[in-house]
Design an enzyme around this catalytic site. Structure first.
Site, PDB file in Angstrom:
ATOM      1  N   ARG A  24      -4.512  -1.763   3.741  1.00 47.08           N
ATOM      2  CA  ARG A  24      -3.776  -2.126   2.547  1.00 47.08           C
ATOM      3  C   ARG A  24      -3.110  -3.484   2.749  1.00 47.08           C
ATOM      4  O   ARG A  24      -2.836  -3.888   3.863  1.00 47.08           O
ATOM      5  CB  ARG A  24      -2.740  -1.063   2.189  1.00 47.08           C
ATOM      6  CG  ARG A  24      -1.821  -0.667   3.316  1.00 47.08           C
ATOM      7  CD  ARG A  24      -1.001   0.568   2.936  1.00 47.08           C
ATOM      8  NE  ARG A  24      -0.043   0.878   3.981  1.00 47.08           N
ATOM      9  CZ  ARG A  24       1.194   0.382   4.011  1.00 47.08           C
ATOM     10  NH1 ARG A  24       1.612  -0.426   3.074  1.00 47.08           N
ATOM     11  NH2 ARG A  24       2.002   0.715   4.994  1.00 47.08           N
ATOM     12  N   THR A  25      -2.879  -4.147   1.617  1.00 47.32           N
ATOM     13  CA  THR A  25      -2.330  -5.500   1.674  1.00 47.32           C
ATOM     14  C   THR A  25      -0.874  -5.445   2.114  1.00 47.32           C
ATOM     15  O   THR A  25      -0.067  -4.759   1.497  1.00 47.32           O
ATOM     16  CB  THR A  25      -2.390  -6.137   0.276  1.00 47.32           C
ATOM     17  OG1 THR A  25      -3.703  -6.009  -0.233  1.00 47.32           O
ATOM     18  CG2 THR A  25      -2.018  -7.591   0.360  1.00 47.32           C
ATOM     19  N   LEU A  26      -0.573  -6.102   3.199  1.00 45.87           N
ATOM     20  CA  LEU A  26       0.814  -6.125   3.686  1.00 45.87           C
ATOM     21  C   LEU A  26       1.484  -7.451   3.362  1.00 45.87           C
ATOM     22  O   LEU A  26       2.655  -7.500   3.053  1.00 45.87           O
ATOM     23  CB  LEU A  26       0.842  -5.880   5.195  1.00 45.87           C
ATOM     24  CG  LEU A  26       0.297  -4.510   5.608  1.00 45.87           C
ATOM     25  CD1 LEU A  26       0.077  -4.457   7.109  1.00 45.87           C
ATOM     26  CD2 LEU A  26       1.228  -3.395   5.181  1.00 45.87           C
TER      27      LEU A  26
END
Lengths: 246, 277
Positions: free
Chosen positions: A23-25
């Protein structure tokens, strides 16, 4: 977090693999502000063509405003790869819409709401598309301009701006925008905002495109640059009032 | 239509290329009481005959609101009709939620037809036994569609389904060319007059029919009894002067809840099955 367990003969299980879900952090390659306004015949949207890699102005030919279907324009700031992903979703959506071939078509309002649903659902899964999107368009003579953020906040307005544009462009738009701007006045207003952003936003580059959408369709200008002036007297001796300081 | 060795399964073709189970399902539509739809450029009117199981019960609901801009009238197995109406409402509301825009009726009708087709190609299913008159709006104006148990759908200017619908169709065939430009009031009047044709002799009263309207600036809604009665009064005042000979000045007692025999001869069932209204 997805974990896999495999039962072994003696009845115990062993965790074979544990992967942190993708997931995009944080964003990597980002675009800076978009500024857009409604004008007499439709909507005008301006953006520069830069893609920053952190503090490096790495890519200088990124188109951050794209036409969607017959009636809409989408501009994005934030993570460029997520913008490309969104364009893929919309491609599929508009393809299916065209395949119906029944005289009905998705207008800017429908696309705006679809994007709001997508962004909000991703946010709920803690895996956002790291963009602020600007959706403008014209359908059946009515102009539409709206925005969706990466957490799913969505609204419509007569003029919108993302990123640094929120702080630097919107005050100008609030003072100088009025209904039924001509095309020339609209472009002048956008250029005024983009010039301020160029001076003050570190991730802005001097290569911009202005896109226009009217009932007839979409036109995206060729990239061009703004004239800048750096000979202000206060720039000549910047430390005049405070010698020895930065 | 008589029993034959190819009519047990919906997945069995006859040697002449027919699926008898599907055709039998279409017979079920003819057993239901009449439903009528007409449309103009900007409005759609759906009307039906109120039939009750018995004098003691209330009449079955045959017209459903699917959305502000779509309505459906059914004939045949009302249980199947209810389930399909629920599906239509679900599709419509999902579309509205995602796109904040009304689902174009033409697309809804295709979804419905595809759903019906599935039941004609699975050995463990049976076709839906209900015909649907779907009226609604999309970008190009008002539309009226008829969805069949076979999975086919057709667009109509005006149509009637159910028992004694042929009488209504004859009436509509004479007048349909003017419907496209009709006013809303004329359209309603034509719908009620078409309903009267299916009653064949019974006096037309507002309690015998249900009428619904939807239009470009008018969300789907039912007309109340008073408004219907007012329209009836405009043409029922002088029964002798009506164009159709054979429409009696005689007023037989309105037979409430009378079951009609299928005018197409039926498949031998002279009584209406309890589940079909």
């Amino acid at each position: 977090m997805t974990t896999f367990t495999v039962p072994i003969d003696n009845g115990d299980s062993v965790k074979i693999a544990e992967e942190e879900s993708q997931r995009t952090l944080y964003p990597y390659v980002t675009g800076t502000s978009i500024v857009a306004i409604k004008y007499k015949d439709g909507v005008l949207m301006a953006s520069d063509m830069g893609g920053s890699y952190g503090s490096t102005l790495r890519y200088k030919n990124i188109e951050r405003v794209k036409a969607i279907g017959k009636h809409s324009l989408l501009g994005a700031s934030g993570e460029i790869s997520d913008f490309q992903e969104i364009l893929r979703y919309l491609d599929e959506l508009t393809l299916n819409d065209n395949m119906w071939d029944d005289g009905n078509s998705l207008g800017p309002k429908e696309i705006h709401n679809y994007l709001t649903r997508v962004m909000y659902n991703r946010r709920n899964k803690f895996n956002p598309l790291w963009n602020t999107l600007v959706l403008g368009g014209v359908k059946n003579g009515k102009s539409y301009l709206g925005m969706v953020s990466m957490i799913g906040v969505s609204f419509e307005d007569d003029h919108v701006a993302t990123g640094f544009g929120n702080h630097l462009a919107r005050p100008i738009l609030r003072d100088e925008w009025h209904a039924d701007l001509s095309f020339e006045d609209g472009v002048k207003l956008l250029e005024k905002c983009m010039r301020v952003l160029l001076y003050r936003d570190r991730s802005a580059i001097n290569k911009l495109q202005i896109a226009k959408i009217t009932e007839e369709g979409v036109t995206v200008s060729q990239p061009y640059s703004l004239k800048t002036f750096w000979e202000f007297s206060s720039f000549h001796n910047p430390t005049a009032g405070a010698e020895g300081s930065w | 239509m008589f029993r034959n060795q190819y009519d047990t399964d919906v997945t069995t073709w006859s040697p002449t290329g027919r699926l008898f189970q599907v055709e039998y399902a279409m017979e079920a539509v003819k057993q239901g009481s009449a439903a009528i739809g007409l449309r103009s450029r900007s409005h759609v009117v759906l009307a039906c005959v109120n039939k009750a199981q018995s004098e003691l019960s209330s009449h079955q609901r045959k017209i459903f609101k699917v959305d502000d801009h779509i309505g459906v009238a059914i004939a045949g197995l009302t249980a199947d009709g209810r389930v399909l109406s629920r599906y239509m409402r679900s599709e419509s509301i999902n579309h509205s939620f995602t796109y904040e825009s009304p689902l174009p009726v033409g697309r809804l009708v295709v979804h419905l037809a595809d759903k019906a087709q599935v039941c004609t190609q699975r050995s463990w299913k049976r076709p839906y036994g209900v015909g649907l008159l779907v009226g609604g709006l999309d970008e190009s104006g008002a539309h009226l569609y008829y969805n069949c148990p076979s999975g086919n759908y057709f667009e109509y200017q005006a149509f009637a389904i159910g028992s004694r619908s042929q009488a209504a169709k004859t009436y509509l065939e004479r007048r349909f060319e003017s419907f496209q430009e009709s006013s809303r009031e004329d359209l309603i009047k034509d719908a009620i007059m078409a309903i009267r044709e299916t009653l064949q002799g019974e006096t037309l009263k507002s309690s015998l029919c249900t009428v619904s309207v939807l239009g470009v600036d008018e969300p789907f809604h039912f007309l109340d009894q008073e408004s219907i009665q007012k329209v009836i009064d405009t043409f029922e005042k002088v029964p002798e002067e009506e164009e159709d000979a054979g429409e009696g000045e005689a007023e037989p007692e309105a037979a409430t809840g009378a079951a009609g025999t299928g005018e197409q001869g039926g498949s031998g069932d002279q009584d209406v099955a309890p589940m079909e209204i």
